[in-house]
Write a protein that holds these residues in place. Structure first.
Motif, mmCIF file in Angstrom:
data_model
loop_
_atom_site.group_PDB
_atom_site.id
_atom_site.type_symbol
_atom_site.label_atom_id
_atom_site.label_comp_id
_atom_site.label_asym_id
_atom_site.label_seq_id
_atom_site.Cartn_x
_atom_site.Cartn_y
_atom_site.Cartn_z
ATOM 1 N N UNK A 46 53.865 23.522 -57.627
ATOM 2 C CA UNK A 46 55.226 23.100 -57.938
ATOM 3 C C UNK A 46 56.232 24.186 -57.577
ATOM 4 N N UNK A 47 55.894 25.436 -57.925
ATOM 5 C CA UNK A 47 56.824 26.514 -57.589
ATOM 6 C C UNK A 47 56.971 26.647 -56.075
ATOM 7 N N UNK A 48 55.881 26.501 -55.350
ATOM 8 C CA UNK A 48 55.951 26.554 -53.894
ATOM 9 C C UNK A 48 56.825 25.447 -53.334
ATOM 10 N N UNK A 49 56.731 24.254 -53.914
ATOM 11 C CA UNK A 49 57.552 23.129 -53.460
ATOM 12 C C UNK A 49 59.025 23.387 -53.751
ATOM 13 N N UNK A 50 59.321 23.936 -54.927
ATOM 14 C CA UNK A 50 60.710 24.239 -55.290
ATOM 15 C C UNK A 50 61.272 25.324 -54.378
ATOM 16 N N UNK A 51 60.464 26.355 -54.124
ATOM 17 C CA UNK A 51 60.919 27.437 -53.236
ATOM 18 C C UNK A 51 61.165 26.909 -51.828
ATOM 19 N N UNK A 52 60.253 26.077 -51.331
ATOM 20 C CA UNK A 52 60.401 25.514 -49.994
ATOM 21 C C UNK A 52 61.644 24.632 -49.898
ATOM 22 N N UNK A 53 61.895 23.851 -50.955
ATOM 23 C CA UNK A 53 63.029 22.923 -50.944
ATOM 24 C C UNK A 53 64.365 23.629 -51.118
ATOM 25 N N UNK A 54 64.405 24.660 -51.968
ATOM 26 C CA UNK A 54 65.694 25.226 -52.382
ATOM 27 C C UNK A 54 65.837 26.718 -52.152
ATOM 28 N N UNK A 55 64.866 27.344 -51.481
ATOM 29 C CA UNK A 55 64.944 28.780 -51.258
ATOM 30 C C UNK A 55 66.204 29.223 -50.532
#
Length: 224
Positions: free
Chosen positions: A95-104
């Protein structure tokens, strides 16, 4: 459909516990004001969804995040407070990887990153505790004028409350005519256009504390 209400309503307004609830969910919380209650005693139904699901927007489009849960036996039937986060799998990292990828690369990611990451890094055992922690982080970061009680409302009479549990911010777009979808800036606008009913984290990362103005406009029907 949910009953349109204003934020001065005298009745309690019941909400489901939500995993990074949708933008519409937060508009409804803002409208309810100090009368909002997240019900930990809500009964889990076949179509329960928002307790452990949310939608974010990334490079490849809409992405669904799901917190895996285990059910705890309960004599009174399965309730939200009985949902224990599964110890299996590596969902927190995913989930954190998805959030970072989406909003980094979103304007406010670096400002919210540490506080949000701290919630994911904490080993919460129960879903409702995890959801409440994320909710607190969102409200504090956005400085939203929202005060929400967290309580078991099993014994509350239906005549004493407006029931929005499972009716706003769920899997299907709700039909609350007191809330309109208001487009806001997103790093993925050019690629995917405006998509309503995303997680509040999408609005937070893209708009920061300007989010409160978007939420107010959703209640007043004023388009940006």
């Amino acid at each position: 459909m949910p009953t349109p209400i204003n934020n001065q309503h005298s009745q309690a307004v019941l909400f489901s516990s939500a995993y990074l609830g949708s933008v519409r969910y937060y508009a409804a919380l803002l409208r309810a004001g100090a009368n909002a209650i997240i019900d930990t005693g809500e009964r889990i139904g076949r179509h329960s969804w928002m307790h452990n699901h949310c939608r974010i927007m990334g490079a490849n489009g809409l992405q669904l995040l799901t917190v895996p849960v285990e059910h705890v036996d309960s004599a009174g039937g399965l309730l939200v407070r009985d949902l224990r986060i599964s110890a299996h799998g590596d969902w927190r990292r995913v989930h954190w990887g998805a959030i970072f990828s989406a909003y980094g690369k979103a304007p406010f990611f670096e400002y919210a990153e540490d506080d949000l990451r701290a919630v994911y890094d904490h080993d919460y055992k129960w879903l409702v505790d995890f959801n409440v922690a994320l909710h607190g982080m969102v409200v504090d970061f956005l400085d939203l004028p929202i005060t929400v009680a967290v309580a078991d409302c099993t014994a509350m009479s239906s005549s004493c409350a407006i029931d929005l549990r499972g009716r706003i911010g769920g899997k299907k777009h709700d039909a609350d005519d007191g809330i309109v979808d208001v487009p806001y800036y997103s790093v993925w606008d050019e690629r995917h256009g405006f998509v309503p009913s995303l997680s509040i984290i999408d609005l937070l990362m893209n708009c920061g504390r300007e989010a409160v103005f978007v939420l107010h406009k959703m209640l007043n029907g004023i388009l940006i």
